[in-house]
Design a protein around this motif. Structure first.
Motif, PDB file in Angstrom:
ATOM      1  N   LEU A 211      57.171  45.527  10.147  1.00 24.18           N
ATOM      2  CA  LEU A 211      56.119  46.146   9.329  1.00 24.18           C
ATOM      3  C   LEU A 211      54.802  45.799   9.998  1.00 24.18           C
ATOM      4  CD1 LEU A 211      55.719  46.039   5.476  1.00 24.18           C
ATOM      5  CD2 LEU A 211      53.817  45.469   6.976  1.00 24.18           C
ATOM      6  N   GLU A 212      54.024  46.818  10.342  1.00 26.04           N
ATOM      7  CA  GLU A 212      52.767  46.575  11.048  1.00 26.04           C
ATOM      8  C   GLU A 212      51.599  47.256  10.347  1.00 26.04           C
ATOM      9  OE1 GLU A 212      52.661  44.509  13.428  1.00 26.04           O
ATOM     10  OE2 GLU A 212      54.651  44.500  14.359  1.00 26.04           O
ATOM     11  N   ILE A 213      50.435  46.614  10.420  1.00 26.97           N
ATOM     12  CA  ILE A 213      49.179  47.283  10.064  1.00 26.97           C
ATOM     13  C   ILE A 213      48.681  47.936  11.344  1.00 26.97           C
ATOM     14  CG2 ILE A 213      46.840  47.009   9.171  1.00 26.97           C
ATOM     15  CD1 ILE A 213      47.758  44.407   7.865  1.00 26.97           C
ATOM     16  N   ASN A 214      48.498  49.250  11.303  1.00 24.88           N
ATOM     17  CA  ASN A 214      48.054  49.976  12.491  1.00 24.88           C
ATOM     18  C   ASN A 214      46.545  50.204  12.489  1.00 24.88           C
ATOM     19  OD1 ASN A 214      50.765  51.778  11.368  1.00 24.88           O
ATOM     20  ND2 ASN A 214      50.935  50.519  13.214  1.00 24.88           N
TER      21      ASN A 214
ATOM     22  N   THR B 198      52.832  51.078   9.085  1.00 23.59           N
ATOM     23  CA  THR B 198      54.097  51.720   9.433  1.00 23.59           C
ATOM     24  C   THR B 198      55.192  50.655   9.536  1.00 23.59           C
ATOM     25  OG1 THR B 198      53.475  51.605  11.770  1.00 23.59           O
ATOM     26  CG2 THR B 198      53.191  53.716  10.680  1.00 23.59           C
TER      27      THR B 198
ATOM     28  N   ASN C 112      50.487  40.566  14.908  1.00 25.43           N
ATOM     29  CA  ASN C 112      49.551  41.652  14.649  1.00 25.43           C
ATOM     30  C   ASN C 112      48.208  41.062  14.179  1.00 25.43           C
ATOM     31  OD1 ASN C 112      48.114  43.727  13.152  1.00 25.43           O
ATOM     32  ND2 ASN C 112      50.001  44.928  13.161  1.00 25.43           N
TER      33      ASN C 112
ATOM     34  N   ALA D 178      45.684  42.329  12.793  1.00 24.43           N
ATOM     35  CA  ALA D 178      45.217  42.805  11.485  1.00 24.43           C
ATOM     36  C   ALA D 178      45.923  42.053  10.358  1.00 24.43           C
ATOM     37  CB  ALA D 178      45.445  44.316  11.350  1.00 24.43           C
ATOM     38  N   ILE D 179      47.195  41.744  10.556  1.00 22.79           N
ATOM     39  CA  ILE D 179      47.909  40.976   9.526  1.00 22.79           C
ATOM     40  C   ILE D 179      47.438  39.524   9.542  1.00 22.79           C
ATOM     41  CG2 ILE D 179      50.182  40.130   8.790  1.00 22.79           C
ATOM     42  CD1 ILE D 179      51.343  42.817   9.587  1.00 22.79           C
TER      43      ILE D 179
ATOM     44  N   GLY E 288      42.026  48.381  14.759  1.00 23.67           N
ATOM     45  CA  GLY E 288      42.940  49.459  15.099  1.00 23.67           C
ATOM     46  C   GLY E 288      42.444  50.848  14.803  1.00 23.67           C
ATOM     47  N   TYR E 289      43.368  51.704  14.382  1.00 27.89           N
ATOM     48  CA  TYR E 289      43.132  53.138  14.265  1.00 27.89           C
ATOM     49  C   TYR E 289      42.541  53.508  12.911  1.00 27.89           C
ATOM     50  CZ  TYR E 289      44.199  58.140  14.240  1.00 27.89           C
ATOM     51  OH  TYR E 289      44.117  59.497  14.165  1.00 27.89           O
TER      52      TYR E 289
ATOM     53  N   LYS F 160      48.879  56.330  13.706  1.00 27.82           N
ATOM     54  CA  LYS F 160      48.977  55.974  15.121  1.00 27.82           C
ATOM     55  C   LYS F 160      49.735  54.654  15.157  1.00 27.82           C
ATOM     56  CE  LYS F 160      46.256  55.649  19.331  1.00 27.82           C
ATOM     57  NZ  LYS F 160      44.919  55.453  19.910  1.00 27.82           N
TER      58      LYS F 160
ATOM     59  N   ILE G  35      50.388  51.757  16.404  1.00 30.16           N
ATOM     60  CA  ILE G  35      49.957  50.705  17.334  1.00 30.16           C
ATOM     61  C   ILE G  35      49.924  49.339  16.651  1.00 30.16           C
ATOM     62  CG2 ILE G  35      48.541  52.142  18.854  1.00 30.16           C
ATOM     63  CD1 ILE G  35      46.107  51.081  17.132  1.00 30.16           C
ATOM     64  N   ILE G  36      49.989  48.330  17.493  1.00 27.52           N
ATOM     65  CA  ILE G  36      49.564  46.990  17.085  1.00 27.52           C
ATOM     66  C   ILE G  36      48.164  46.826  17.649  1.00 27.52           C
ATOM     67  CG2 ILE G  36      49.955  44.511  17.341  1.00 27.52           C
ATOM     68  CD1 ILE G  36      52.932  45.181  17.769  1.00 27.52           C
ATOM     69  N   PRO G  37      47.149  46.691  16.771  1.00 32.45           N
ATOM     70  CA  PRO G  37      45.775  46.630  17.279  1.00 32.45           C
ATOM     71  C   PRO G  37      45.554  45.393  18.150  1.00 32.45           C
ATOM     72  CG  PRO G  37      45.830  46.895  14.876  1.00 32.45           C
ATOM     73  CD  PRO G  37      47.206  46.552  15.304  1.00 32.45           C
TER      74      PRO G  37
END
Lengths: 458, 458
Positions: A299-302, A326, B225, B227-228, B307-308, B314, B316-318
């Motif tokens: 589970l990622e924050i994009n 996502t 990640n 952001a997390i 990130g996005y 999108k 991605i992993i920011p």
């Protein structure tokens, strides 16, 4: 008999490379409508090639968007197996042009690599199949098994029309198994079979507080800050051990068997610290980075945003905070179900003082996995090893390839993912290239494979 | 004797309003260099006014930026108290012009309000003082106490040069107390004494993971990640009860006394749900919204990004996540110390797999508070009540006014914050206005105040 075929490839290498150069010179950029005619030209190129080498049928079939090339040669008879070969002739845009060391649509050989947009993704790999079909036809006068070819022109724009076409033309595409060469090897010169892909689900959500950004001095202390509320909600999704905290998230996950753990352990490790610049690798508690990336859900924050992003300080309480999330799914997990679980979690963890708004991402995909012990897979691994002189490794990938999920869902046939790209090919980037050595060895792999599939089915 | 002065103001109201119109017509926008000459013109206007009514001294003093007007009348003698009156003659830009119902620099009266940029912030309030000084000089031939005037032209650009000037010209500005009219009342027609302001400290920090954004399928499971990680770090700063979790954050905070709680309870409540659109008010556990906004420190995220941020998904992993944080401080809290505590907390809570980078916000301010029982404050409250016919309320404000902190730090003199603006004045926005009724009653308040200060000091 494969000797003859391999000799043909050696002997005609120069001619075939020239033909490949011609194919790569067509700027079949599907995302940009100014290249519409070039896209069709590339489709025609593939169709003509199939016709020229003696396919029974080769057509440029219209779709709502860019056309699809369908070809078939069914001369191996009803008792021989039929393969559906999928690839794509469209490419990514070449921008930014200034970062290319040579023209993206004028192929150039440098240091054992062929530089051109599409050289690896996916025109180069499609062409290897065409050349191998040619070699069989020109030497043996036939192909080892029945072949159906589906080369689309919309892969780089999400295969917009393919799902519908695969559903509509079931008879046309029906086969015993599918083979796709649109993936890569885990390292240069390392034969790699991809036997699993992750699924996918996503969403975006916002936490709304005040109608406008507020003065933090006047309102700080009376108003819940949506950015802080967002931090609390997001932090609740995953703990520091990378274990997802959404209730039920892992319930349907197929555990990784001991046998598979061993298979994964054999895959050469990417040095993540070196390749990505991170301080250290972090993975789900109880799993290695390879196990987590290949076979455990994520589970990622994009994306994440709230308030002021400019230089310096702006003393506001932001009106809103938004996050994009996502999940990459493994076999057993239903995308819609997981999406619902995540939404329930977010709603349950939204603190008072802010209001949650959720937007579901409409696209989703189920995970795909084929038994690595399936005879079609084993045979592919052996052919690979014969050509490259090295044991084949089996990998699952964290990414999704929509066409794989669709073929699986509609036709329930085994899918062999036999890729010849390498980690250094710079797909979608400037200076895309493909090692010429892989071109040779990849074609050898295919010659062995088609022959073995024929022989094993006798 | 105040009768005479008040009568003068009544009799000359029309003439004085015209003079105010002239002052407001000068577009003294300090942020925009195209108005440089107009800024100087406004300074000259103030200087001339002081000269005309008989001040001993009135000068336009050059600074590194826009000039400052200094004036003095010290005829009350050595035994009488001396006040330093601070205000500013510069204004915010008028954009967006199309949202104004009348020209921003052509004052217009509508529905009991005077519409013009600067009518409330701060030219209108400065002018009330000038007019009251005039009334005393023209009727009594003198002012009740000694007066020093400091009207700057850079308030709207952060009073860039004032701190240095206040330090350099200590003799010039030395006084027994200061009075500032650059604030507002909590409601129309509600006499309001501001006896405390919050301090301020801030910082920005980033959590860096991979060098570039990564494909979430290929790297999800191997890479933390950012952001997390950011969500975890930010969530650790404040709990769901709005209690800041930074160790030592509250250690030097002066507790709110029972007497002050009662004072705060008397302030009319803003209906936050109606005025800001939030679902409900949320404040620090154990404190009302009024107590928290006025007298308890706060910590806010002002900006957050990673990130996005575009449409859709999108995967991605920011590479990075960034947050901007500011704290509003109360008496006892040292800005630099609190900044250090927050940084220590962030560093201690940064999980492995990401790297923290901190940028300190160089600007900071200490909180300011004057004893609401101080005789100069009590006298101001009584004068206010006499003019408005309503009990005065005492408030502390969450915002910071740098000049207040500077005067306090350099001169250690009591500061009376006597504001006549109202919540409906639209400071810094189109259609700024000021109620003409407050113009009248505000001047009455000042007449009573100067007289009372004189009498009480005899």
């Amino acid at each position: 008999m494969t000797e003859q075929v391999l000799n043909y490839l050696k002997k005609h290498r120069k001619k075939q490379l020239n033909a490949l150069y011609e194919f790569l010179s067509i700027p079949s950029v599907s995302t940009d409508s100014t290249y519409k005619e070039d896209v069709t030209k590339a489709a025609t190129y593939v169709k003509d090639y199939l016709n020229d080498i003696g396919f029974d049928k080769a057509e440029v079939q219209a779709t709502q968007g860019h056309p699809l090339v369908y070809g078939e040669w069914l001369g191996a008879g009803e008792n021989a197996p039929t393969v559906l070969f999928y690839g794509h002739y469209d490419v990514q845009p070449a921008d930014p042009l200034e970062l290319w060391d040579s023209e993206p649509f004028r192929p150039e050989e440098r240091g054992g690599r062929l530089y051109a947009r599409g050289s690896s993704d996916d025109k180069g790999q499609v062409f290897m199949h065409l050349a191998v079909f040619e070699a069989f036809m020109k030497t043996e006068g036939k192909l080892p098994i029945n072949v159906k070819v589906c080369i689309e022109g919309e892969e780089e724009i999400g295969s917009e029309n393919l799902y519908e076409i695969l559903n509509e033309k079931k008879e046309q595409f029906q086969a015993d198994f599918a083979l796709i060469s649109d993936s890569g090897m885990v390292a240069e010169d390392q034969p790699t079979i991809l036997y699993g892909l992750k699924g996918f689900t996503g969403l975006e959500f916002s936490l709304h507080g005040p109608v406008n950004d507020l003065h933090s001095g006047m309102y700080g202390g009376a108003v819940r800050n949506p950015a802080i509320a967002m931090a609390h909600v997001l932090a609740s999704l995953k703990d520091e051990n990378e274990v997802v905290q959404v209730k039920g998230f892992y319930d349907q996950v197929e555990p990784i068997s001991q046998a598979e753990r061993e298979l994964i352990a054999e895959v050469p490790s990417e040095d993540y610290v070196r390749s990505t610049g991170i301080p250290e690798t972090v993975s789900e508690q109880g799993y290695t980075a390879k196990e987590h990336t290949m076979a455990r859900p994520t589970l990622e924050i994009n994306g994440l945003y709230s308030g002021y992003q400019g230089e310096g300080t702006k003393t506001i309480i932001p009106a809103t905070a938004t996050a994009k999330i996502t999940c990459r799914l493994v076999p057993g997990q239903e995308p819609d179900h997981i999406q619902d679980l995540v939404i329930k979690h977010l709603e349950a963890h939204t603190p008072k003082g802010v209001r949650i708004e959720v937007k579901k991402e409409p696209l989703s995909a189920k995970a795909y996995k084929v038994d690595p012990d399936h005879s079609l897979i084993k045979t592919a691994a052996e052919s690979y090893t014969k050509a490259f002189g090295k044991e084949t490794v089996y990998v699952r990938m964290g990414g999704s390839i929509p066409v794989v999920e669709w073929i699986d869902a509609i036709y329930q046939m085994p899918i062999v993912l036999l890729g010849f790209g390498t980690p250094n090919d710079r797909l979608h980037s400037p200076n895309e290239s493909f090692p010429l050595d892989n071109f040779t060895k990849g074609m050898e792999t295919l010659v062995h494979y088609w022959s073995s599939v024929r022989d094993s089915s006798i």
